[in-house]
Design a protein around this motif. Structure first.
Motif, PDB file in Angstrom:
ATOM      1  N   ASP A  60       0.724  -1.273  -0.150  1.00 17.21           N
ATOM      2  CA  ASP A  60      -0.135  -0.168  -0.076  1.00 17.21           C
ATOM      3  C   ASP A  60       0.763   1.299  -0.001  1.00 17.21           C
ATOM      4  OD1 ASP A  60      -2.101   1.967   0.331  1.00 17.21           O
ATOM      5  OD2 ASP A  60      -2.264   1.572   2.506  1.00 17.21           O
ATOM      6  N   GLY A  62      -0.137   4.376  -0.560  1.00 14.73           N
ATOM      7  CA  GLY A  62      -0.980   5.536  -0.157  1.00 14.73           C
ATOM      8  C   GLY A  62      -0.503   6.249   1.202  1.00 14.73           C
ATOM      9  N   SER A  63      -0.050   5.630   1.915  1.00 13.04           N
ATOM     10  CA  SER A  63       0.527   6.410   3.184  1.00 13.04           C
ATOM     11  C   SER A  63       1.958   6.582   3.338  1.00 13.04           C
ATOM     12  CB  SER A  63       0.255   5.523   4.415  1.00 13.04           C
ATOM     13  OG  SER A  63       0.559   4.289   4.350  1.00 13.04           O
TER      14      SER A  63
END
Length: 99
Positions: A60, A62-63
């Motif tokens: 992921d 996204g962060s």
């Protein structure tokens, strides 16, 4: 480099990491289970760490902030119809895979 291997029993994960000043260079994580990257970072970090640099593409992105890495004398050849794979996705080859 043998001092850069850590076993986190709670996550059943082997972590390859290096500390340099206030930066944690997280080279890779090996585990038979899916691990939570944020938990790994919390468990291996110390209070001096302000920046974490990943040597792999997280599942992921996204962060995490993505910075373009440019190094001299490195070339990647990509098939003509596949160049969008890297331009449109936040991908990298693990730093441990570099010869």
């Amino acid at each position: 480099m043998s001092n850069n291997f850590y076993y986190l029993r709670e996550q059943d994960a082997i972590v390859i990491a290096e500390f340099e000043g206030d930066t944690l260079y997280l080279q890779d994580i090996f585990s038979p289970l899916e691990v939570n990257l944020d938990n790994i970072i919390k468990n291996i970090s110390n209070k001096e760490v302000k920046t974490v640099a990943l040597g792999f593409s997280p599942s992921d992105t996204g962060s995490y902030c993505v910075n373009l890495l440019q190094k001299d004398d490195t070339t990647l050849f990509v098939m003509k119809d596949k160049e969008d794979l890297f331009q449109n996705n936040k991908l990298m080859f693990s730093v441990l895979s570099h010869a």
